[in-house]
Design an enzyme around this catalytic site. Structure first.
Site, short mmCIF file in Angstrom:
data_model
loop_
_atom_site.label_atom_id
_atom_site.label_comp_id
_atom_site.label_asym_id
_atom_site.label_seq_id
_atom_site.Cartn_x
_atom_site.Cartn_y
_atom_site.Cartn_z
N HIS A 173 -9.28 48.07 2.70
CA HIS A 173 -10.47 49.13 1.82
C HIS A 173 -11.27 48.27 1.30
CE1 HIS A 173 -8.64 51.71 3.88
NE2 HIS A 173 -8.16 52.60 3.07
N HIS A 214 -12.47 58.28 2.94
CA HIS A 214 -10.72 58.40 2.64
C HIS A 214 -10.97 60.09 1.74
CE1 HIS A 214 -6.55 57.18 2.16
NE2 HIS A 214 -7.25 56.16 3.26
N ASP A 250 0.42 56.23 10.60
CA ASP A 250 -1.16 55.43 10.10
C ASP A 250 -1.40 54.23 10.89
OD1 ASP A 250 -2.33 54.51 8.15
OD2 ASP A 250 -0.72 52.87 7.12
N GLU A 289 -9.80 58.39 9.28
CA GLU A 289 -10.83 58.20 8.67
C GLU A 289 -11.62 58.07 9.77
OE1 GLU A 289 -8.35 55.11 5.72
OE2 GLU A 289 -7.32 56.75 6.54
#
Length: 356
Positions: free
Chosen positions: A114, A188, A254, A321
Site C-alpha cells: 500500500h 481500503h 486475500d 478494493e
C-alpha cells in the site's frame, strides 16, 4: 460547522489528538434519505457510512472504525484509507522502469504494501467541499514529491467523494505525473452491510463476475499465473455466503479477482454485490477497474476496539478494493499500471446502497 440547504447537508468538525501536530478534519455528507458518509483528510479516508433503518428504527453503521481517536493515527488495519501510490503488494519492493532499477521502501518484510510506511494513507490531504445539481462532494488533493517512498516523479492527485440522492457514493480519482511512474489507487474500507454490531461477515452473500484470480506465493505476491475459479473456494460468480468455503483456505480470502471485461475495456460496470439476507440491505459496486482485491478481514485480531465497543476481531468486516493488478510492475503479462508523463490517470468506483 457549515450546512447546505435541504435536501443535502455538509458538516465539518475537527478531532484533536496529542499524537498529531495538526487536527484531523472530518467532513460528513448527508443526503435526503439519511445516508451519511464521514470522510477524513488523514489518508483521504472513509471513517463512517451510516444507512437509515426502515420504519424509523436505529440507523446502521456499515464500515469498521475505531473507538479510540488515537488509533486513527497509526491505523494498523488501514481502515478506510486511500492506498497508494500503488495499492496492494510489490514484490521485493522494487521494479524496473525504462532500464532503471527502482528501489522502494519495504514495509511488509522485503515487500512494499500500500505504498510504504509514508504512503498516501498516512498523509494529510487538502480539502474542498461542494454542492451542485448532482449531489454533494468532498475533494481531497495531495502532492506526492519525486522520490516519495522510492517512486519516481512528482504526482498530483485529486480524489472526489460524491454522494447523491440515489444513495450512491462515487469515488472519482484523477492524477498527473511529470515522469513515467506506476499509479494504482484504491480505497481500503472494511464493509459489513449487515451492520458492524453483527459478529462477522461470514453470512453475507457476495457475488463477483470473475472467472479467474491471480495465483499467489507464500508472501501473497502474484506468481504471474492467472488461474480459474471454477470448482474452487474462489467461485463467487453465482453468489454465495462469504463463509461457505472459507475453511478451505489457510487464513481466509486475500486474493485478486480478475473481473470479466470484454476486450479488457475500462467501462464503468457492476463488479461486485454484497447482500445481507437478514435485512435485505445490499451494496452494489460499479467500477472502471480491472479487478477486486477481496480481503475477508483475516488479520483483525481483537486487539483494538471499534466505535460500537466491540472487539475488532477476525472476519468482522471485509474489503472490496477495486484497482489494477497487484505487482503489475513486475509481470509483463499483466495490464500495465505505468502512467506516462503528463498523461491523466483516471478511475471511478461507485458504491450503490440498495433496499434501505
Amino acid at each position: 460547522m457549515t450546512k447546505t440547504s435541504s435536501p443535502f447537508a455538509i458538516t465539518t468538525k475537527q478531532l484533536i489528538t496529542p499524537a498529531l501536530a495538526a487536527p484531523i478534519e472530518i467532513v460528513t455528507l448527508t443526503n435526503r434519505h439519511g445516508v451519511t458518509v464521514s470522510l477524513s483528510n488523514l489518508g483521504a479516508s472513509i471513517m463512517s457510512v451510516v444507512l437509515p433503518e426502515k420504519e424509523g428504527s436505529v440507523a446502521t453503521e456499515i464500515v469498521l472504525n475505531y473507538k479510540n481517536t488515537n488509533d486513527w493515527v497509526t491505523n494498523p488495519y488501514y481502515f478506510g484509507v486511500t492506498a497508494g501510490r500503488v495499492a496492494n503488494r510489490i514484490g521485493d519492493a522494487c521494479f524496473e522502469l525504462n532500464g532503471k532499477n527502482i528501489k522502494l521502501t519495504a514495509n511488509e518484510g522485503c515487500n512494499q504494501l500500500h505504498g510504504g510506511f509514508g504512503g498516501l494513507s498516512t498523509c494529510f490531504w487538502n480539502v474542498e467541499t461542494l454542492q451542485d445539481a448532482n449531489g454533494i462532494a468532498v475533494i481531497f488533493r495531495y502532492h506526492s514529491p519525486d522520490g516519495d517512498q522510492g517512486f519516481p516523479g512528482n504526482l498530483d492527485i485529486e480524489l472526489e467523494y460524491r454522494l447523491n440522492d440515489e444513495n450512491e457514493l462515487a469515488l472519482n480519482y484523477r492524477a498527473v505525473t511529470d515522469q513515467a511512474t506506476p499509479i494504482c489507487l484504491t480505497n481500503h474500507a472494511y464493509w459489513n452491510i449487515a451492520g458492524t454490531e453483527t459478529e462477522d461477515v461470514l453470512g453475507l452473500v457476495l457475488e463477483m463476475p470473475a472467472d479467474h484470480i491471480l495465483d499467489l506465493d507464500s508472501e501473497q505476491i502474484p506468481t504471474g499465473e492467472i488461474i480459474p475459479v471454477a470448482e474452487r473456494a474462489f467461485d463467487f460468480r453465482q453468489g454465495k455466503a462469504v463463509g461457505t468455503d472459507i475453511q478451505q483456505l489457510a487464513n481466509g480470502y486475500d486474493h485478486y479477482f480478475v473481473i470479466n471485461r470484454p476486450d479488457h475495456n475500462k467501462d464503468l460496470m457492476p463488479v461486485a454485490k454484497l447482500t445481507d439476507p437478514v435485512s435485505g440491505r445490499a451494496m452494489e459496486i460499479l467500477s472502471t477497474e480491472a479487478g477486486i482485491q477481496f480481503y475477508s478481514g483475516n488479520f483483525l485480531d481483537g486487539s483494538y476496539i471499534g466505535s460500537n465497543d466491540q472487539k475488532l476481531s477476525k472476519f468482522k468486516g471485509l474489503c472490496l478494493e477495486t484497482h489494477g493488478y497487484p505487482d503489475a510492475v513486475n509481470h509483463s503479462n499483466f495490464p500495465s499500471v505505468i502512467v506516462e508523463k503528463d498523461t491523466v490517470y483516471q478511475q471511478t468506483t461507485i458504491h450503490r446502497f440498495l433496499n434501505i
